[in-house]
Scaffold this active site. Structure first.
Site, mmCIF file in Angstrom:
data_model
loop_
_atom_site.group_PDB
_atom_site.id
_atom_site.type_symbol
_atom_site.label_atom_id
_atom_site.label_comp_id
_atom_site.label_asym_id
_atom_site.label_seq_id
_atom_site.Cartn_x
_atom_site.Cartn_y
_atom_site.Cartn_z
ATOM 1 N N ASN A 49 26.528 73.243 -52.969
ATOM 2 C CA ASN A 49 26.317 74.444 -53.776
ATOM 3 C C ASN A 49 27.607 75.274 -53.770
ATOM 4 O O ASN A 49 27.943 75.885 -52.760
ATOM 5 C CB ASN A 49 25.136 75.237 -53.182
ATOM 6 C CG ASN A 49 24.897 76.551 -53.911
ATOM 7 O OD1 ASN A 49 25.420 76.775 -55.004
ATOM 8 N ND2 ASN A 49 24.108 77.429 -53.304
ATOM 9 N N HIS A 54 17.185 80.488 -55.314
ATOM 10 C CA HIS A 54 18.096 80.618 -54.171
ATOM 11 C C HIS A 54 17.974 82.034 -53.595
ATOM 12 O O HIS A 54 17.871 83.009 -54.351
ATOM 13 C CB HIS A 54 19.544 80.327 -54.582
ATOM 14 C CG HIS A 54 20.432 80.181 -53.382
ATOM 15 N ND1 HIS A 54 20.898 81.272 -52.689
ATOM 16 C CD2 HIS A 54 20.887 79.091 -52.732
ATOM 17 C CE1 HIS A 54 21.620 80.842 -51.651
ATOM 18 N NE2 HIS A 54 21.634 79.520 -51.661
ATOM 19 N N GLU A 85 15.500 76.468 -46.784
ATOM 20 C CA GLU A 85 16.693 77.181 -46.322
ATOM 21 C C GLU A 85 16.282 78.488 -45.647
ATOM 22 O O GLU A 85 16.053 79.496 -46.336
ATOM 23 C CB GLU A 85 17.592 77.534 -47.510
ATOM 24 C CG GLU A 85 18.119 76.362 -48.284
ATOM 25 C CD GLU A 85 19.403 76.733 -49.022
ATOM 26 O OE1 GLU A 85 20.443 76.192 -48.673
ATOM 27 O OE2 GLU A 85 19.366 77.586 -49.921
ATOM 28 N N GLY A 134 24.936 80.794 -44.406
ATOM 29 C CA GLY A 134 26.264 81.401 -44.263
ATOM 30 C C GLY A 134 26.476 82.141 -42.957
ATOM 31 O O GLY A 134 27.419 82.926 -42.835
ATOM 32 N N SER A 140 24.008 76.682 -43.188
ATOM 33 C CA SER A 140 25.052 76.469 -42.176
ATOM 34 C C SER A 140 25.263 75.006 -41.778
ATOM 35 O O SER A 140 25.641 74.712 -40.645
ATOM 36 C CB SER A 140 24.776 77.310 -40.925
ATOM 37 O OG SER A 140 24.955 78.679 -41.233
ATOM 38 N N GLY A 186 26.382 74.758 -48.542
ATOM 39 C CA GLY A 186 27.123 75.819 -49.219
ATOM 40 C C GLY A 186 28.590 75.790 -48.802
ATOM 41 O O GLY A 186 29.377 74.967 -49.264
ATOM 42 N N GLY A 187 28.947 76.701 -47.890
ATOM 43 C CA GLY A 187 30.337 76.873 -47.470
ATOM 44 C C GLY A 187 31.103 75.581 -47.205
ATOM 45 O O GLY A 187 32.252 75.428 -47.644
HETATM 46 P P1 PGA Z 1 25.662 77.666 -46.335
HETATM 47 O O1 PGA Z 1 24.833 77.941 -47.658
HETATM 48 O O2 PGA Z 1 25.760 76.175 -46.160
HETATM 49 O O3 PGA Z 1 26.997 78.318 -46.565
HETATM 50 O O4 PGA Z 1 24.916 78.291 -45.206
HETATM 51 C C1 PGA Z 1 23.732 77.156 -47.995
HETATM 52 C C2 PGA Z 1 23.137 77.620 -49.296
HETATM 53 O O5 PGA Z 1 23.176 78.822 -49.583
HETATM 54 O O6 PGA Z 1 22.632 76.825 -50.073
#
Ligand code: PGA
Length: 246
Positions: free
Chosen positions: A8, A93, A165, A171, A211, A232-233
């Site tokens: 993402n 989301h 999630e 994050g 994360s 995500g990140g």
């Molecule tokens: P993250 O984000 O991996 O940075 O924690 C996941 C997401 O928001 O889908």
């Protein structure tokens, strides 16, 4: 079994930066045994549709409008993204739920819009830290699923993927234990069983997100309850993301 790994991008990279990203990323994952998907900003879909032809990567977007067309300034419709080759959209989301006060009912409308043009939905659900601390996780997840999937027929579930999630894990570098993830995903399957059927509860794809990085993904992915990951990140670095995908 093949797992689905979704990156993402959120609101990151210009089109030019994304193009350079693909030049690095695609060769690294061309022999991946898993399925790979990128959830992109709308602005990147045109380029992605060209660069991803004959690759093993599918593309989608991060949101669609509840409406079909018309006077909705700033919004993007199901058909607009479908037309550019998007195969799925994220729906619900937590960042959109929070910033735009998106409700479960609106999420349901978006899923129905997506289904109407054969676009898959990756339905994101999860509890806040406070809800978790107050033992409300199951209650919250049940409500999110029941409303989001209201009115759907069982045969439409092939176009629905659920991403569990926990909001407190997004994050933050924090994460539930694998056992907690498994318990909550097992509970989601139970909800699907109650609404639809045993078969539906076994077949529906459920991902974990929050994360995930190249150090912690393996133990989560090993679980037979987990059908894949929403990253995500860590997807923004092509080398880091390739480690997770492969
Ligand atoms: P993250 O984000 O991996 O940075 O924690 C996941 C997401 O928001 O889908």
């Amino acid at each position: 079994m093949k797992k689905l790994i979704v990156g993402n991008f959120k609101m990151n990279t210009t089109v030019q930066e994304f193009s350079l990203y693909l030049d690095k990323f695609l060769p690294l994952i061309k022999n991946s045994k898993n399925m790979v998907a990128l959830s992109l900003p709308y602005t990147h879909l045109m380029l992605a549709s060209q660069k991803l032809v004959s690759t093993n990567v599918i593309m989608g977007c991060q949101n669609i409008s509840t409406e079909e067309k018309g006077a909705y300034t700033g919004e993007v419709s199901n058909l607009m993204v479908k037309d550019l080759g998007a195969k799925f959209t994220l729906v619900g989301h937590s960042e959109i739920r929070k910033k735009f006060h998106e409700t479960n009912e609106q999420i349901n409308q978006k899923i129905i819009r997506a289904l109407s043009v054969n676009l898959k939905s990756i339905l994101c659900i999860g509890e806040t830290k406070t809800e978790k601390n107050n033992n409300k996780t199951k209650q919250v997840l049940k409500k999110q699923i029941e409303i989001a999937l209201k009115g759907l027929y069982e045969n439409e579930l092939k176009n629905i993927i659920i991403a569990y999630e926990p909001i407190w894990a997004i994050g933050t570098g924090k994460m539930p234990s694998v056992k907690e993830i498994e318990d909550n995903i097992a509970y989601l399957r139970k909800i699907i069983l109650d609404i639809f059927s045993q078969k539906a509860s076994e077949k529906i794809q459920i991902l974990y997100g929050g994360s995930v990085n190249s150090n912690n993904f393996a133990s989560i992915l090993k679980s037979s309850q987990v059908d894949g990951l929403l990253v995500g990140g860590s997807c923004l670095d092509p080398f880091e993301f390739a480690k997770i995908v492969n």
